[in-house]
Every structure is written in structure tokens, then in C-alpha cells.
Scaffold this active site. Structure first.
Site, PDB file in Angstrom:
ATOM      1  N   SER A 167     -57.089 -18.224  15.417  1.00 40.33           N
ATOM      2  CA  SER A 167     -57.447 -19.084  16.405  1.00 40.33           C
ATOM      3  C   SER A 167     -58.929 -19.774  16.428  1.00 40.33           C
ATOM      4  CB  SER A 167     -57.499 -18.211  17.660  1.00 40.33           C
ATOM      5  OG  SER A 167     -57.776 -19.180  18.812  1.00 40.33           O
ATOM      6  N   ASP A 203     -54.143 -23.829  20.480  1.00 40.83           N
ATOM      7  CA  ASP A 203     -53.788 -23.448  21.832  1.00 40.83           C
ATOM      8  C   ASP A 203     -54.898 -23.661  22.878  1.00 40.83           C
ATOM      9  OD1 ASP A 203     -55.617 -21.558  20.930  1.00 40.83           O
ATOM     10  OD2 ASP A 203     -54.262 -19.858  21.386  1.00 40.83           O
TER      11      ASP A 203
END
Length: 446
Positions: free
Chosen positions: A102, A245
Site C-alpha cells: 500500500s 485504494d
């Protein structure tokens, strides 16, 4: 093995160090393959990744593990995390895998698992896989070993789907957009979507080399894009993180809007249109007190969860809500996606701009935030500084000083060896004093 493998967002760690080793990835692939392969029909897994150099190592190790248990592997290449949720379901896969850490630096990596419904795995499923890791996995017979192949149009499938979440017959013509892809998974996907919808796209953070993901760019460093917005006189800036995301927005003046502001805008508009399920937004304990007060004024409820988008999604699914997220920029809209989706979140904001004719600056500041500070302190994972007397005394005093005009939240990160100290207070002087005292105590304990 003994140690717990899964954290709040899959498995994560420093590449080539436990648990992010090739050996562990192979074993994890075999365990997950065996867990999901429960009968004799053909089983398949989709595997995507971001742009980290270590992604190659982990991708091939996972492939070996899955095929060894008879599961066929479909390799998607670099795609956003939300694309894995979408494609796992649409391609009728038994399990989906995203290789990404991430927003973490390139030296880290992670493995996120998705079930056949496209949602991240439950605690029960993760526990079942960990049990198989501990007890061992019986490999498939030679004639039942799985196959692996690359899917060349995975990115295009997600691009086409993402465009369907934008209002029909609406376009982005005339909008100049600075798009920072953090040298990550969306470096090709996001520019294509915005360009095909008609925007003029000024793309930065689209030159990944395996080592520069999230490096001075993306949602964790939005100042880079903010300068570009002002320099190019753009209408808006969009900053994604390494696996896309998360999203942070920048208005035409260069001012940054976090996930709380984006959620506040969308919640207010959806409530007005009768689209907000349960008339409630789901957010974490980190979301600003100003968001809570704004929603109260709009007649909209707020449910708070523990930090982590998985807890947000669990509450949304359990209680039937369709909008939630985190201050960090995870925007979860279950009408469109099974996990946080930075690009689709940005498209919802752009739809507001197109439909209202308002500038980004008029939409990206729906409430006045209560002054908030967050300080991260690195610690040794085998210590427990928060349990010491000096820290507990400092916390008690801070909470008394804040009273009803502020909040204090101290927690260990679920993805890094960090202690996060967050405080809010209407009075900035009180905020500074309180957070400095608590941070000082934690440093002493560390």
C-alpha cells in the site's frame, strides 16, 4: 511457526525478511490454495501486484504454492487493489491476491487475500489458512498440478468498469487534472480512465522503477502534486497511493482535502438524493470531530470503528450501509466496489464538480476541522511501552485536560512497528501541550 501471520490488512513486512520471504509466500499460496480447494471442480486464483521490485519474487513464489495444490493461477500484472476485488468476483475466481504494501516504502511488501465475493478475507478464513500453515499442506498429485497464465486485458477490464461508476452522459471535458499515481499500481489505469472521460490529464508519479513507489509522491506526499496544480493552473489534483485504494484531493488553490472532507461531501449529497443507506456514514475513530458535527447538522448518522478499512467494511456489510472510509483516504462505496477505491472515490468528487459547476475549492471543504495532530513513534515490536506507568499517567492527565472539547487516541499500527498518538482539541494551545506531554512519555517508555 508460532507467530501470528495476518495483521489488519493481510500479511506485511520488509521484503526478504520474515514474513515477506519467497519461502513464506510459497507456503502461504499452498495453504490458501488448499483452504479454498474443497472439491474436484477447477479452481482458480487471480494475482495482481503493484510496482515494487520484490513483487516479482513474491508473485512467482505464490504461483508455485497455488499450483502445487492444483489451483490454476491467472496473473494480472500491475493493477490497483480494488481491481483485484472486482476481478476476483467477475472472473469467478475462488480467491484473489494483491501483492502490495500500500502506502509503505518500496522496501516493504505485503499479501492481501480476497474471497470469491471480492471482499477481503474474514478473520475466520485467515485463521483457517494459518492453521494449514502450521500443520502442513498435502500437495496435489502430479496429474492435478495447476497451470499458470497471464491475462493481458486485466487492466482494460477494470478501466471499463471504473468508467461505468461515473454518471451516464456526463464527461470531464474542460477539466485540467493533475494526477499523481505514486509510481504505483495505477500508473497506467488511472490516467486512461480520466483521459477517456474527456479530461486533460497532467500525470506525475507514472514512471515506476521498482524502487520509487510512494517516494515523495502520492497520497502520503501530496505537496508534490499541490505544487503542480498551482504551477499548471489545474482545476483539481488527485493523489493515489501505491496500490490506489486511497485518495487525497487538492483544490485549484493547492489546498489539500483528506478522506474526511471527501466522505463528508459524498455523504451529504447521497443523503439529499436518498442514496445513503441507513442515512449513516461509517468511519473510524481517527476521523475528525468536525466531520461528526457536520454530519449531525445534515441529519446524517456516524458510526465509528477501529482503525483499518477492513473494520469499516465489516460494519458496513453487517449493518447494511453503503458508504464508509478513513481519514487517510480509503473511500469505500459498496454500490461500486468491495474495498477502498481511490480512483472511483475521485470520480464521485469529479461528478459533483460536473453536476454543480462548482470549483473544487467550494466542494472540498464541507466542514471546519477541529485542530488535530498525529505523531508516529517507531518502537521495538517486542516491547509494550503503552502499558508502562509513565504512559498511563500521561494519558489520564491528557484526557482530563481535554474534557469534552477534544479527543485522545493512542494505538499501535496494524501494519508497521509504530505507535500512533492522535489528539484533537478546540484550543490549539491545549492540543500542543497535551500531545507533547503524551509523546514525551511514550518516548521515555520506548
Amino acid at each position: 511457526m508460532g507467530q501470528k501471520l495476518f495483521g489488519t490488512d493481510g500479511v506485511r513486512g520488509r521484503a526478504n525478511t520474515w514474513p515477506m520471504t519467497a519461502d513464506m509466500a510459497l507456503r502461504l499460496g499452498a495453504a490458501a490454495g488448499r483452504y479454498f480447494r474443497r472439491d474436484q471442480h477447477e479452481h482458480r486464483v487471480v494475482i495482481g501486484k503493484d510496482t515494487r521490485l520484490s513483487g516479482y519474487m513474491i508473485e512467482y513464489a505464490l504461483t508455485a504454492g497455488f499450483t502445487s495444490t492444483g489451483v490454476n493461477v491467472l496473473l494480472l500484472g500491475p493493477v490497483p487493489t480494488p481491481a483485484i476485488g472486482y476481478l476476483t468476483h467477475s472472473m469467478r475466481a475462488d480467491v484473489g491476491v494483491m501483492i502490495s504494501a500500500s502506502h509503505n516504502p518500496a522496501s516493504d511488501n505485503g499479501i492481501k487475500l480476497f474471497g470469491p465475493d471480492g471482499f477481503k478475507l474474514s478473520d475466520e478464513a485467515e485463521a483457517g489458512i494459518e492453521e494449514l500453515l502450521n500443520t502442513g499442506v498435502t500437495p496435489a498429485a502430479p496429474e492435478n498440478i495447476g497451470r499458470a497464465k497471464r491475462i493481458e486485458d486485466a487492466r482494460g477490464r477494470y478501466v471499463e468498469y471504473a468508467k461505468t461508476t461515473f454518471p451516464q452522459r456526463k464527461r470531464l471535458d474542460g477539466l485540467r487534472i493533475v494526477l499523481d499515481c505514486a509510481n504505483g499500481a495505477a500508473y497506467r489505469t488511472a490516467p486512461e480512465v480520466l483521459w477517456e472521460l474527456g479530461a486533460e490529464v497532467i500525470a506525475i508519479g507514472v514512471d515506476p522503477n521498482g524502487r520509487n513507489i510512494n517516494l515523495d509522491c502520492g497520497s502520503t506526499h501530496p505537496e508534490t502534486a499541490a505544487r503542480k496544480v498551482v504551477e499548471t493552473r489545474a482545476d483539481i489534483g488527485i493523489c493515489l497511493d501505491g496500490d490506489a485504494d486511497r485518495v487525497v484531493l487538492i483544490d485549484e488553490t493547492g489546498r489539500i482535502a483528506d478522506g474526511d472532507q471527501i466522505m463528508g461531501l459524498i455523504a451529504g449529497r447521497w443523503a439529499k438524493d436518498g442514496r445513503l443507506a441507513g442515512n449513516t456514514l461509517v468511519a473510524t475513530v481517527m476521523s475528525n470531530l468536525g466531520l461528526e458535527r457536520y454530519l449531525e447538522g445534515q441529519g446524517v448518522g456516524l458510526k465509528r470503528t477501529a482503525v483499518g478499512d477492513r473494520y469499516v467494511v465489516e460494519t458496513m456489510r453487517a449493518d447494511g450501509h453503503n458508504l464508509g472510509g478513513e481519514q487517510s483516504g480509503h473511500i469505500v462505496m459498496t454500490d461500486y466496489a468491495t474495498t477502498g477505491d481511490g480512483l472511483i472515490g475521485a470520480l464521485q468528487f469529479l461528478a459533483c464538480m460536473v453536476e454543480t459547476g462548482e470549483k473544487a475549492s467550494a466542494l472540498a471543504r464541507v466542514f471546519q476541522p477541529v485542530p488535530q495532530k498525529l505523531i508516529n513513534l517507531r518502537y521495538s515490536a517486542n516491547t509494550a511501552p503503552l502499558e508502562t506507568d509513565v504512559v498511563q499517567t500521561a494519558i489520564a492527565k491528557a484526557e482530563k485536560d481535554l474534557g469534552r472539547d477534544g479527543r485522545l487516541l493512542i494505538r499501535k499500527s496494524g501494519t508497521e512497528p509504530l505507535i500512533r498518538v492522535m489528539a484533537e482539541a478546540i484550543d490549539p494551545a491545549v492540543l500542543d501541550r497535551v500531545i507533547n506531554d503524551v509523546v514525551s512519555a511514550v518516548k521515555t517508555a520506548i
